[in-house]
Design a protein around this motif. Structure first.
Motif, mmCIF file in Angstrom:
data_model
loop_
_atom_site.group_PDB
_atom_site.id
_atom_site.type_symbol
_atom_site.label_atom_id
_atom_site.label_comp_id
_atom_site.label_asym_id
_atom_site.label_seq_id
_atom_site.Cartn_x
_atom_site.Cartn_y
_atom_site.Cartn_z
ATOM 1 N N ASP A 51 0.849 -1.181 0.000
ATOM 2 C CA ASP A 51 0.000 0.000 0.000
ATOM 3 C C ASP A 51 0.894 1.244 0.000
ATOM 4 O O ASP A 51 2.127 1.139 0.094
ATOM 5 N N TRP B 186 -4.905 0.998 -4.483
ATOM 6 C CA TRP B 186 -5.347 1.913 -3.429
ATOM 7 C C TRP B 186 -5.542 3.305 -4.014
ATOM 8 O O TRP B 186 -4.847 3.707 -4.957
ATOM 9 N N GLU C 212 -5.607 7.035 -2.349
ATOM 10 C CA GLU C 212 -5.461 7.843 -1.141
ATOM 11 C C GLU C 212 -6.439 9.004 -1.099
ATOM 12 O O GLU C 212 -6.816 9.465 -0.012
ATOM 13 N N ASP C 213 -6.844 9.493 -2.257
ATOM 14 C CA ASP C 213 -7.767 10.642 -2.294
ATOM 15 C C ASP C 213 -9.145 10.274 -1.743
ATOM 16 O O ASP C 213 -9.847 11.125 -1.175
ATOM 17 N N THR C 214 -9.546 9.037 -1.940
ATOM 18 C CA THR C 214 -10.888 8.613 -1.511
ATOM 19 C C THR C 214 -10.863 7.618 -0.356
ATOM 20 O O THR C 214 -11.916 7.152 0.075
ATOM 21 N N ASN C 215 -9.651 7.296 0.150
ATOM 22 C CA ASN C 215 -9.500 6.317 1.231
ATOM 23 C C ASN C 215 -10.144 4.980 0.882
ATOM 24 O O ASN C 215 -10.922 4.409 1.657
ATOM 25 N N LYS C 216 -9.791 4.478 -0.300
ATOM 26 C CA LYS C 216 -10.328 3.209 -0.778
ATOM 27 C C LYS C 216 -9.211 2.228 -1.113
ATOM 28 O O LYS C 216 -8.108 2.613 -1.499
ATOM 29 N N ASP D 286 -13.477 0.499 2.255
ATOM 30 C CA ASP D 286 -13.006 1.674 2.975
ATOM 31 C C ASP D 286 -11.678 1.298 3.618
ATOM 32 O O ASP D 286 -11.568 0.247 4.264
ATOM 33 N N TYR D 287 -10.665 2.160 3.448
ATOM 34 C CA TYR D 287 -9.324 1.800 3.901
ATOM 35 C C TYR D 287 -8.755 2.890 4.791
ATOM 36 O O TYR D 287 -8.747 4.072 4.436
ATOM 37 N N ASP D 288 -8.282 2.470 5.962
ATOM 38 C CA ASP D 288 -7.644 3.378 6.917
ATOM 39 C C ASP D 288 -6.143 3.343 6.656
ATOM 40 O O ASP D 288 -5.479 2.356 6.978
ATOM 41 N N PHE D 289 -5.608 4.397 6.059
ATOM 42 C CA PHE D 289 -4.196 4.413 5.702
ATOM 43 C C PHE D 289 -3.287 4.534 6.915
ATOM 44 O O PHE D 289 -2.110 4.195 6.838
ATOM 45 N N THR D 290 -3.807 4.992 8.025
ATOM 46 C CA THR D 290 -3.000 5.076 9.241
ATOM 47 C C THR D 290 -2.834 3.707 9.878
ATOM 48 O O THR D 290 -1.723 3.302 10.256
#
Length: 315
Positions: free
Chosen positions: A128, A175, A177-181, A196-200
């Motif tokens: 990711d 992935w 990043e703009d849409t957190n997907k 839905d993806y939590d990048f943190t």
């Protein structure tokens, strides 16, 4: 074409890379820093490197490894790569030129100690945008649609955390990043799912089917394989049995463009080149196909740019 498409008129050019044939090419990764495309020949346990500046492909057989599912360069470690070697997550050292290379460290093993997994191997894998590795397994032989014995994993500090089980053929990843997907393909489902993806935290939830390729009018069960994404968020889905890459708008689930190739078994794609505007496509020549099947292609003139791919962060 009898697909219900919202087609764009495109003038693109498809060209083979020299000496690029793989029996089962897969998992292309574009390294921006070195201007190299790395990919694998799964069934022959090989890594391949296309040097953009030299316009040349180098091949390397991994010693004592029969199958390899993916390759990703290791951040801060020149000549080192994380690979899915059989059912191991391993570090391979390769100078990019030698015809042989070797595993220097095994980071993790999966699906050990139970004979039902003996026929499994790693397939596609990717990092990711934070450098976390995700990869999945599949049965090497047999009915992947009936015997769903693969799993989908995230590398987690020395072990592989199971994200999903009951997987048929773990495949494409992307992935936004703009849409957190996050996007994921299990080929045996005939679809592409969005999460839905939590990048943190590196967590995914709330699956939604973006597009189902099982019953498009005029086609019978298109098999989605590898996948990449462009800077506008459009997905590029390889069809293993469809001679094409499908450009899909994930918001609407519509196929915007069908990018045709001269071979049937399209396995994956990645954007590369100095401006990230060249689409590199891997293919296969298994199940009775003949060359040029297995050739890796570059596609220019699409008028789009990709997003940078991320190296594996070991620590």
């Amino acid at each position: 074409m009898n697909l219900k498409l919202m087609s764009k008129i495109m003038s693109y050019k498809v060209e083979p890379l020299p000496n690029s044939v793989a029996d089962l090419g897969e998992a292309p990764h574009w390294d921006i820093a070195t201007q190299n495309l790395y990919y694998v020949d799964i069934v022959n346990g090989k890594l391949l490197r296309y040097d953009f500046n030299e316009n040349k492909v180098y091949h390397c057989k991994i010693e004592n490894v029969s199958v390899v599912g993916f390759v990703v360069p290791v951040e801060g470690e020149p000549n080192k790569f994380v690979v899915g070697a059989e059912r191991d997550i391993s570090i391979v050292e390769w100078d990019g030129v030698s015809e042989t290379c070797e595993v220097v460290k095994v980071l993790a093993q999966v699906e050990q100690g139970d004979e039902i997994y003996d026929g499994n191997r790693f397939n596609d894998g990717k990092c990711d945008p934070r450098g976390r590795l995700y990869a999945g397994t599949m049965r090497y032989f047999g009915d992947h649609f009936e015997f769903r014995r693969g799993k989908f994993y995230k590398y987690n500090g020395g072990s592989m955390e199971v994200i999903k089980d009951n997987i048929g053929i773990s495949n494409g990843l992307a992935w936004n990043e703009d849409t957190n997907k996050m996007y994921y393909i299990d080929t045996a489902d005939f679809n592409v799912k969005e999460y839905d993806y939590d990048f943190t935290l590196g967590e995914l939830k709330n699956p939604r089917v973006v597009i189902d390729l099982k019953s498009y009018e005029g086609r019978d069960k298109l098999l989605p394989d590898g996948m990449t994404i462009d800077a506008k968020g459009y997905l590029y889905i390889a069809t293993f049995n469809g001679h094409s890459i499908l450009q899909v708008n994930p918001k609407t689930g519509k196929i915007e463009t069908e990018i045709k190739l001269p071979v049937k078994q399209i396995t994956s794609a990645a954007f590369g080149g100095p401006n990230l505007d060249i689409l590199y496509v891997t293919t296969a020549n298994i199940f009775g196909q003949t060359q040029p099947a297995g050739t890796t292609y570059k596609i220019t003139g699409l008028g789009v740019k990709g997003t940078p791919m991320t190296k594996f962060k070991l620590n």
